[in-house]
Design an enzyme around this catalytic site. Structure first.
Site, PDB file in Angstrom:
ATOM      1  N   HIS A  77       0.834  -1.201   0.000  1.00 40.14           N
ATOM      2  CA  HIS A  77       0.000   0.000   0.000  1.00 40.14           C
ATOM      3  C   HIS A  77       0.870   1.253   0.000  1.00 40.14           C
ATOM      4  O   HIS A  77       1.938   1.312   0.627  1.00 40.14           O
ATOM      5  CB  HIS A  77      -0.998  -0.007   1.160  1.00 40.14           C
ATOM      6  CG  HIS A  77      -0.421   0.185   2.539  1.00 40.14           C
ATOM      7  ND1 HIS A  77      -0.247   1.433   3.100  1.00 40.14           N
ATOM      8  CD2 HIS A  77      -0.014  -0.700   3.476  1.00 40.14           C
ATOM      9  CE1 HIS A  77       0.236   1.306   4.330  1.00 40.14           C
ATOM     10  NE2 HIS A  77       0.401   0.018   4.582  1.00 40.14           N
ATOM     11  N   GLU A 211      -5.205   1.744   2.302  1.00 38.63           N
ATOM     12  CA  GLU A 211      -5.095   0.606   3.223  1.00 38.63           C
ATOM     13  C   GLU A 211      -5.368   1.025   4.645  1.00 38.63           C
ATOM     14  O   GLU A 211      -6.016   0.294   5.409  1.00 38.63           O
ATOM     15  CB  GLU A 211      -3.691  -0.006   3.110  1.00 38.63           C
ATOM     16  CG  GLU A 211      -3.510  -1.328   3.874  1.00 38.63           C
ATOM     17  CD  GLU A 211      -2.937  -1.172   5.285  1.00 38.63           C
ATOM     18  OE1 GLU A 211      -2.754  -2.185   5.972  1.00 38.63           O
ATOM     19  OE2 GLU A 211      -2.686  -0.016   5.719  1.00 38.63           O
ATOM     20  N   GLU A 212      -4.888   2.214   4.995  1.00 38.36           N
ATOM     21  CA  GLU A 212      -4.971   2.654   6.390  1.00 38.36           C
ATOM     22  C   GLU A 212      -6.388   2.998   6.831  1.00 38.36           C
ATOM     23  O   GLU A 212      -6.632   3.208   8.012  1.00 38.36           O
ATOM     24  CB  GLU A 212      -4.054   3.871   6.615  1.00 38.36           C
ATOM     25  CG  GLU A 212      -2.573   3.612   6.352  1.00 38.36           C
ATOM     26  CD  GLU A 212      -1.932   2.688   7.358  1.00 38.36           C
ATOM     27  OE1 GLU A 212      -2.651   2.168   8.242  1.00 38.36           O
ATOM     28  OE2 GLU A 212      -0.719   2.477   7.267  1.00 38.36           O
ATOM     29  N   ASP A 234       4.529  -5.448   3.703  1.00 34.45           N
ATOM     30  CA  ASP A 234       4.175  -4.300   4.533  1.00 34.45           C
ATOM     31  C   ASP A 234       5.254  -4.078   5.582  1.00 34.45           C
ATOM     32  O   ASP A 234       6.294  -4.734   5.584  1.00 34.45           O
ATOM     33  CB  ASP A 234       2.812  -4.560   5.191  1.00 34.45           C
ATOM     34  CG  ASP A 234       2.014  -3.295   5.464  1.00 34.45           C
ATOM     35  OD1 ASP A 234       2.627  -2.253   5.770  1.00 34.45           O
ATOM     36  OD2 ASP A 234       0.771  -3.340   5.387  1.00 34.45           O
ATOM     37  N   HIS A 325       2.743   4.451  12.798  1.00 39.45           N
ATOM     38  CA  HIS A 325       1.673   5.446  12.782  1.00 39.45           C
ATOM     39  C   HIS A 325       2.009   6.670  13.628  1.00 39.45           C
ATOM     40  O   HIS A 325       1.123   7.286  14.220  1.00 39.45           O
ATOM     41  CB  HIS A 325       0.347   4.824  13.227  1.00 39.45           C
ATOM     42  CG  HIS A 325      -0.214   3.856  12.231  1.00 39.45           C
ATOM     43  ND1 HIS A 325      -1.522   3.437  12.269  1.00 39.45           N
ATOM     44  CD2 HIS A 325       0.346   3.226  11.164  1.00 39.45           C
ATOM     45  CE1 HIS A 325      -1.740   2.590  11.277  1.00 39.45           C
ATOM     46  NE2 HIS A 325      -0.605   2.446  10.593  1.00 39.45           N
TER      47      HIS A 325
END
Length: 360
Positions: A77, A211-212, A234, A325
């Site tokens: 992603h 994706e997030e 990922d 994140h």
């Protein structure tokens, strides 16, 4: 395997420069255009087909040169977590919402860039000098924060503009510090693998969007490609600190220095056991560092890939990284290199027979 398929991939200056370009660019979920254009230019000399679908996924095909090729989908992603401007308060101050799984505890004081002009700003809140005792003992809510562009930013941002962390990549020995290593590490990995695709594999590479915020791009990309098997590449969170009480940390998810993390199970996927066994065998035969990601929360695009049409055998292989994140993650070059080599050797060894027999 022939000597050619045994080539060892290295992470050198060219690969680190590529990762720096990808991480320093902005691509918050729903606004991946800058990342997509970088990747499009990088892969164009090595592939046979490039398309952008209605969601914004970049779909790339490297055709096999041998008959009866196995159709393999690699997924990474493009998007990162970030923010969206929702209202101006005046004097260059803007209310915002977070996009993706952001952690409010980490927002304050982080530099950001806003909109297509990449306006410089910072996420601010009430200073510590004026905070009450209760406020000092509580997590600051997003509603109490503003993106501050300064007086020169008055009227420059508008509702719907995206904001991304403004962190730049730094290398220190084997360590990489950067924003958006989740998942520019995966994107850079796919770019490198497309350069060395084995001739017996029809390689379908999907650089996916959103994706997030729910694996949205992967759902569309997998439906389009409908591969025989899919591999989500990922970055996965590592929580490998020592415990303060001196006891063993048994809930680390994965560890830096342990090599690529092969997923057994996460919140959205039970990886295909045949693929878990296959990747384990390839790693051991080629003496490549690897680890199993501890089953638990989180997930990858595999959560959408494996549910496509009649079902697609899927597995995730991820580079471990700390502080996912947030404004800056930390990963190791050696883990990335091991991930590259595991995937390269797996593609070289893939045959349809790996999926013979029922999933068990």
């Amino acid at each position: 395997m022939s000597p050619q398929t045994k080539q060892v991939l290295r992470v050198g200056k060219a690969q680190l420069d590529l990762l720096e370009e990808l991480t320093n660019a902005n691509g918050v979920s729903g606004n991946e255009i800058e990342i997509r254009e970088i990747i499009r230019k990088k892969v164009a000399p090595f592939v046979d087909e490039i398309n952008v679908d209605g969601m914004g996924n970049l779909l790339v095909i490297k055709h096999a040169k041998k008959p009866n090729a196995i159709k393999v989908m690699l997924d990474a992603h493009m998007d990162e977590v970030g923010f969206m401007i929702v209202e101006e308060d005046g004097d260059g101050l803007y209310e915002f919402e977070h996009v993706g799984g952001g952690d409010e505890r980490q927002f304050v004081s982080k530099p950001v860039s806003v909109g297509s002009q990449k306006l410089p700003g910072v996420i601010g809140s009430k200073p510590i000098h004026l905070a009450s005792e209760d406020e000092m003992n509580a997590v600051i809510s997003q509603q109490g924060m503003r993106i501050d562009l300064g007086p020169a930013g008055k009227g420059k941002a508008k509702r719907g503009d995206y904001a991304a962390y403004a962190t730049k990549l730094i290398r220190s020995g084997d360590a990489i510090f950067a924003k958006a290593l989740d998942n520019r590490l995966g994107c850079a990995t796919l770019i490198e693998l497309l350069k060395t695709a084995p001739e017996h594999v029809e390689l379908l590479a999907a650089f996916t969007v959103q994706e997030e915020i729910g694996l949205r791009g992967a759902k569309v990309a997998a439906y389009d490609f409908y591969p025989q098997l899919a591999i989500a590449v990922d970055s996965t969170p590592a929580f490998d600190f020592e415990r303060p009480d001196g006891n063993e940390n048994t809930q680390y998810n994965c560890k830096l220095g342990g090599g690529p993390a092969i997923y057994i199970a996460d919140r959205g996927t039970l990886s295909d056991p045949r693929l878990i066994r296959f990747f384990t065998q390839v790693a051991e035969e080629n003496k490549i560092n690897y680890q199993y990601r501890q089953p638990g929360g989180g997930g990858t695009d595999a959560g959408a890939l494996h549910l496509t049409r009649g079902g697609v055998p899927s597995v995730s292989v991820s580079v471990p990284g700390r502080y996912a994140h947030t404004a800056v993650m930390l990963a190791r070059i050696s883990d990335w290199q091991d991930t590259l080599n595991l995937l390269q050797q797996a593609l070289a060894a893939l045959t349809p027979e790996i999926l013979s027999g029922d999933r068990a």
